[in-house]
Each structure stands twice: as structure tokens, then as C-alpha cells.
Design an enzyme around this catalytic site. Structure first.
Site, PDB file in Angstrom:
ATOM      1  CE1 TYR A   1      -4.016   2.078   0.373  1.00  0.00           C
ATOM      2  CE2 TYR A   1      -2.703   3.269   1.985  1.00  0.00           C
ATOM      3  CZ  TYR A   1      -3.818   3.187   1.169  1.00  0.00           C
ATOM      4  OH  TYR A   1      -4.726   4.225   1.146  1.00  0.00           O
TER       5      TYR A   1
ATOM      6  CB  SER B   1      -7.142   2.747  -2.545  1.00  0.00           C
ATOM      7  OG  SER B   1      -7.550   4.050  -2.265  1.00  0.00           O
TER       8      SER B   1
ATOM      9  CG  ASP C   1     -14.237   3.977  -5.915  1.00  0.00           C
ATOM     10  OD1 ASP C   1     -14.377   4.825  -5.012  1.00  0.00           O
ATOM     11  OD2 ASP C   1     -13.203   3.316  -6.063  1.00  0.00           O
TER      12      ASP C   1
ATOM     13  CG  HIS D   1     -12.463   3.113  -2.483  1.00  0.00           C
ATOM     14  ND1 HIS D   1     -11.777   3.358  -3.654  1.00  0.00           N
ATOM     15  CD2 HIS D   1     -11.524   3.165  -1.495  1.00  0.00           C
ATOM     16  CE1 HIS D   1     -10.493   3.558  -3.378  1.00  0.00           C
ATOM     17  NE2 HIS D   1     -10.319   3.443  -2.080  1.00  0.00           N
TER      18      HIS D   1
END
Length: 685
Positions: free
Chosen positions: A463, A543, A626, A661
Site C-alpha cells: 500500500y 486505492s 466508487d 471503493h
């Protein structure tokens, strides 16, 4: 059977003449028309892309078998962490394959649980999800938020716990907010935005949040405005009532920067003004509890890994603040108050340590956890003698423990049974050097006795942003990947919160390239140490992690065999123009600043695709509703990638309908998406 080896023919995506001037640099944006999500043209493009993608995925012979195994393994009871209000306990439970977890209540730990709220009954396809709850102090009323099709927009309702009936209360246009009851149970505080334009509510920017008080059984139009700042359109407000009921603590956030302000209001004084306690965005301040006028906070002020301080509101000048628990080598993630003691949640090299301290800061003990993994929970009231926590690792499904604060003893409260043998797998933590010599940790999990011959399909996931820490946790998806012989690797990149605020800042704005370097070096380490090879190495992330994958596959297309960017931020020059994207400027910087524009333009995935390049096999995933990272990022990236790509490998986009999302996504959709991802990787690696 159709030939999945032949090169795919992609739907034609026309280009427009659109050029923007950024500080004298002209940047083309030929797919700008895809930003109009409601146009017939965009809808036709989505349909054509999905036709190609699902046509391709459905022809992979192993896909159905993967979905069956995922479904089989997913079918186990999953428990949330119990908590107590009044004389009732509450917890979430999922029987296995339910699309949404169900909220239960019970009057004692050995009583028969009763269903309080089952979100599965609110929609046939499981796309209405519970997005937040708060229960009144006497345990009699439940305020709950609902989100539809994965949107961040919520409506809030109120339910009588005893009867299970809903009261007439209905609150709308709530986003990025919880609820917090006053101790008399007469109403609660929440934050909302003004009503948006119906047609563009999923992509318009969100500004001017306001903090309200809602009194039970009154219309929303009569809610009392507690605080707003017409002069600060980007400020957001989170209001929470202290356990003693005396104060409303108002935490003020600005974008996604962890730094916040703290104001408060005395609820015992009818006309009390809001008092500005901390009025500079100089650090993060997380309210723990109060003892009368003394407020305790977890802060990273002058302590990037976190410490506990006390502020006496009768003499709040900074020179009089008291340090209670100083900064340690480990990162202090959060603090609670139980049995009149601080329960501190630390991270040591990205795994949990729980330590207990007296109110004067003296160390009591460390909670003995079942192994190296992630512990969460330890909630409750100031004088509670019992609490609950969950423990999980890569090979341990989340097990719930009851913890005795006096004796220090943990007992299993609920333990799921999953159809696999954890002894067949091993996890290790390694450390490798990034490009600039920074030492980065990485967890590697796989079946025991794999051969280090460079031939193992490997899924590298991370991430690297927003101070979010990645810690070991159990995933059926990862388990199925390992069952098939895959290696799962998870590095803790800069930009995360694993080593405190300095580690986070080292991966933001002008230093964002550090995050990509950390990830690329993780891939190189796995290859050098014979876990895998470029042809067998896949990268994934969602994301901000989707941005990570997009940036790394454009910078090093030669290094990876496949890429799975999910709901990614791909257009770094226009991210701030949609919904809550402006809030990420504190993390990414802004293209309006010449220096930051240069850094953004240098790694923006959309702008760094080079025509005639052979890119890894790519499966982009996004969803139509989203409204966090709007799907236009993935749409434009997919169109540009298909136009630039010179190789034989497929580069396709999977666009989920009635989904957002990720939060609240129904189990059926999650399983289908993972099956598609693994089938794609089996086919391509």
C-alpha cells in the site's frame, strides 16, 4: 474452446484534442471525455470493455475451480469483537457466506444471541451495507448508518434495541462521519454536507462539512448546528461525547493529513461556546479519555512514534502539558482506558504488542499474545475489568479472546473453524535494503518446503501511504493462492505508519518515489533470493496501492509478469478535482504547485505510459459507484494502456456494477473478483 493465447482486440477508444498548460508544460489528455460517467458514450465504452474482459476471464478453465474453493473456504463463522453498553453485549457475526455481517445482542455472554440488525434483508443482492453504528450508554438505542452500492454517502437511522423497531428518525447526506450519543440518550452528534446535485453526487467535490446535534424523534431540518467554518471549506469535524458525558470533543481534520485540531464544548453549560484547545495543525492528537478537566491524548508532537500526554483545560498552555508515557522504540498506534489503566497498542516491526500502564505512566505488563500477528480491540469503559480482543496472522483466522484486566489472563471466546491445516504453511519476516539504503521489512508466507528455484508464482502486495500500517492478517483469498503453490509477499513500504510519522512523511509529496523504489526493490529481492522470477512475479494493490502498482509497472515493465491495480489513483494531475480527492493534497502534493507538479508528472501512471512498450499482463479493477477514487482514473488508464501496449499480454479492465471503493462489498462480489484475479494470474504466470 476459444484460444486464450491469441492477442485480444480491444474496443476502439477515440481521442480528443485536449491540452492543459501546467506551469508552461503542455500536457495532453486525450481521454478526458471518459470523465463524464453519465454520458451514453462512456456507458457504451464500459459495456464494451466488460464484454472483452469477462469474455476473456470466463474462458480460463481453472476459474470455476478457484471460485468453488474460495466459496468452500469462505464458508466459516466470522466473529466481530464484542462490546458492552448498559446491560447488553453486542457483536457482529457472519455465518460464512452471508453478503453482510449481522449485528447481534445478548444479555449475558452465555445467553442466546438475538439478531438486532441484519443488513442482508435490506437488499436482495447484498449491496446495502452497514457503514457505522453507535449505541446509547444505557444500551437501549442503536444509531446506524447505511451505505448503498459501496458509496461513501450514508443515511442514518435509529432502532429500539428492545423491540427491534426503527424510530421515524432519518438523516441524509452524511459522509465521513460516525455518531456519538449524549449520555442521556436523547440524541447524538454527527457531521454532514449540504445536499449535492443528484446527477453528479458520485463525482462532485465535497466541501463545507458541518457538525450537528440530532434530537430523537425530530426531523433532520430541526437539527442544531453545533459548529461549522464557512471560512474553511476543507475542514471536517468529528464530534464525540466523553465517557462522563460532560464534554463534546471536536476533532478537526484537514484532508488525510494525520495532523488535527482539537476543540471542545462543555455539555453541562446550556450556552457554552466551543473552546479551541489545540488550534494549530502541528501534530496528531487522539483523545483517549478525561479525568474532570484533565484530557489525555495520544500524540506524535515531538514524538514521531507516539506518546501519551495530559492537558489540564483549566491551564491549557503548552508549557504545562504533562508527558505520561514517553515515546518508545515501537510505534504507538492507539490507547484505551480500562480498569483505570492505559492499554497501549504498539507496533514492533509491523506486528502487535499490547502494553498496560498505570495512569502515572508506570509499566504494568505486556499482554501475552498467541504469536506474531495483529491484535485489535481492547475497547470498553474506564472501570471495566474485562475486555475483548481479536488476534489474527497470515495462517490464523481472527480468533476472539476475552481478557481479564486484573489477572492478565486471556481466554478464547470464539474461534472459527476453517477447512485447512495452518501447519502446512510458514511465515517469515525478512529485511531488505531499498534503493537509498533504507531497511524495509517484508512478510513472506507460503507452503512449507517450497523450492527456492526462482520458479514460484509470487504475489507481491502493498500500500505505502496515508500512514496506514499493513500487519499480518488472515485472508481466504491469500490462502487459496498459497494452496495453488503461490508465494505471498507483503513489504511495509515508506508512506505507511509502521515506524511512525517520520516513516510516513518519507513517502509523501516530493518523496513519493521512495515508496515505488521500496516496492521495486522488494520484487528484485524476491528474484535475487530465488523465490521467483520476473515472468512469475505479479504485483497488486488497491486505492493508493493501485497507484503504487500503476507507477511501478510503468517505471519497470520488465520486472513484473502481471499487474493488478485496483481502484487506483492513476491521473495525478486531476485527482483533486473529484469528490474527496482534494483531501489527498497533504499526501501527494498538488499540480498547482510547480515543484510538486514536476514530482507528480514524473510518476503519474496515466502520463508515463510509453507507446510501443510491452507491459505486463494487466487486470485493472474498479467499480461504477466508487465515489472515493472515482472510476475515471481506471477508465483513462485502461484506454491509454491499451493504446500504448505493444506486447501479446492482455491488458483489460473489469468494471464492477453497483459497487464502490470496497467498504461494504457483498461476499458474493468479493469472491467473484478474487476468483477473476487468481484465474488471470494462473493463466498469465
Amino acid at each position: 474452446m476459444p484460444d486464450t493465447n491469441k492477442k485480444l482486440t480491444y474496443p476502439p477508444t477515440h481521442q480528443v484534442e485536449q491540452v492543459d498548460d501546467y506551469h508552461g508544460i503542455l500536457v495532453q489528455d486525450p481521454y478526458r471525455w471518459l470523465e463524464d460517467l453519465d454520458s451514453d458514450e462512456t456507458k457504451a465504452w464500459v459495456e464494451a470493455q466488460n464484454q472483452i474482459t469477462f469474455g476473456y476471464l470466463n474462458e480460463i478453465p481453472v476459474r470455476e475451480r478457484i471460485q468453488q474453493r474460495l466459496t468452500q473456504l469462505w464458508d466459516y463463522e466470522k466473529y466481530g469483537i464484542p462490546f458492552k453498553e448498559g446491560n447488553r453485549y453486542f457483536y457482529f457475526k457472519n455465518n460464512g457466506l452471508q453478503n453482510q455481517s449481522v449485528l447481534y445482542c445478548l444479555t449475558s455472554l452465555d445467553a442466546e444471541p438475538r439478531v438486532l440488525l441484519d443488513p442482508n434483508k435490506l437488499s436482495e443482492d447484498g449491496t446495502i451495507a452497514l457503514s457505522g453504528i453507535d449505541i446509547s450508554e444505557d444500551g437501549k438505542l442503536l444509531a446506524y448508518g447505511l451505505s448503498t452500492s459501496g458509496s461513501d454517502w450514508q443515511v442514518w437511522k435509529v432502532r429500539d434495541v428492545e423491540t427491534g423497531e426503527d424510530l421515524p428518525d432519518l438523516l441524509k447526506w452524511i459522509k465521513f462521519s460516525g455518531a456519538s450519543w449524549t449520555t442521556d440518550g436523547q440524541g447524538f452528534f454527527y457531521s454532514r454536507y449540504d445536499e449535492p446535485n443528484q446527477a453528479t453526487q458520485f463525482q462532485d467535490t465535497n466541501y463545507f462539512q458541518k457538525l450537528f446535534y440530532h434530537r430523537l424523534r425530530t426531523p433532520q431540518s430541526e437539527d442544531i448546528l453545533i459548529y461549522h467554518r464557512p471560512d474553511e471549506k476543507e475542514w471536517g469535524f468529528s464530534g464525540s461525547v466523553t465517557e462522563d458525558g460532560r464534554y463534546l470533543i471536536i476533532s478537526i481534520w484537514l484532508g488525510t493529513d494525520p495532523k488535527n485540531l482539537v476543540f471542545y464544548k462543555d455539555l453541562t453549560e446550556p450556552n457554552a461556546q466551543v473552546v479551541e484547545l489545540i488550534s494549530q495543525f502541528d501534530a496528531s492528537y487522539s483523545f483517549i479519555d478525561n479525568d474532570g478537566s484533565v484530557f489525555w491524548f495520544r500524540t506524535d508532537l515531538d514524538a514521531p512514534r507516539g506518546r501519551v500526554i495530559a492537558i489540564d483545560t483549566t491551564n491549557p498552555v503548552q508549557g504545562h502539558w504533562q508527558e505520561i508515557i514517553p515515546q518508545k522504540d515501537e510505534t504507538l498506534e492507539g490507547v484505551g482506558l480500562l480498569n483505570n489503566q492505559f492499554v497501549a497498542d504498539y507496533l514492533k516491526d509491523a506486528h502487535s504488542q499490547i502494553k498496560i500502564f498505570e495512569l502515572n505512566g508506570s509499566f504494568v505488563r505486556e499482554v501475552a499474545l498467541p504469536g506474531i500477528g495483529s491484535a485489535g480491540g481492547f475497547g470498553g469503559k474506564r472501570y471495566d475489568k474485562e475486555t475483548f480482543y481479536s488476534f489474527t496472522s497470515f495462517t490464523t483466522p481472527a480468533t476472539i479472546y476475552r481478557y481479564d484486566m486484573v489477572s492478565g489472563e486471556s481466554r478464547i471466546f470464539r474461534q472459527p473453524q476453517v477447512d485447512f491445516n495452518p501447519e502446512d504453511y510458514e511465515t517469515k519476516q525478512v529485511f531488505y535494503n531499498s534503493k537509498d539504503g533504507t531497511r524495509v521489512p517484508m512478510f513472506i508466507t507460503h507452503k512449507k518446503a517450497i523450492q527456492l528455484d526462482g520458479n514460484n508464482p509470487t504475489y507481491l502486495y502493498s500500500y505505502g501511504g496515508f500512514a496506514i500500517s499493513l500487519t499480518p492478517s488472515f485472508s481466504v483469498g491469500v490462502l487459496v493462492w498459497m494452496e495453488m503453490g503461490g508465494v505471498y509477499a507483503m513489504p511495509n513500504l515508506r508512506g505507511g505508519g509502521e515506524y511512525g510519522e517520520e516513516w510516513h512523511q518519507a513517502g509523501t509529496k516530493l518523496k513519493k518515489q521512495n515508496v515505488f523504489d521500496d516496492f521495486i526493490c522488494a520484487g528484485e529481492w524476491l528474484i535475487a533470493n530465488k523465490y521467483t522470477s520476473s515472468a512469475k512475479l505479479a504485483i497488486g494493490g488497491g486505492s493508493n496501492g493501485g497507484l503504487l502498482v500503476g507507477a511501478c509497472m510503468t517505471q519497470r515493465p520488465d520486472l513484473f509478469g502481471a499487474a493488478l491495480p485496483a481502484v487506483g489513483v492513476m491521473d495525478m494531475l486531476r485527482f483533486h478535482k473529484f469528490t474527496i480527492g482534494w483531501a489527498w493534497i497533504s499526501e501527494y502534493g498538488t499540480p498547482d504547485n510547480p515543484e510538486e507538479f514536476k514530482a507528480l508528472y514524473a510518476y503519474s501512471p496515466l502520463h508515463n505510459l510509453k507507446p510501443g512498450t510491452s507491459y505486463p499482463a494487466t487486470l485493472i479493477t474498479t467499480a461504477d459507484t466508487d465515489d472515493r477514487v472515482v472510476p475515471i482514473h481506471s477508465f483513462k488508464f485502461a484506454a491509454a494502456l491499451q493504446a500504448a501496449h505493444a506486447g501479446e499480454k492482455p491488458v483489460v479492465i473489469r468494471i464492477e456494477t453497483k459497487a464502490g471503493h470496497g467498504a461494504g462489498k457483498p461476499t458474493t462480489k468479493i469472491i467473484e473478483e478474487i476468483a477473476d484475479r487468481w484465474a488471470f494470474l494462473v493463466r498469465e504466470l
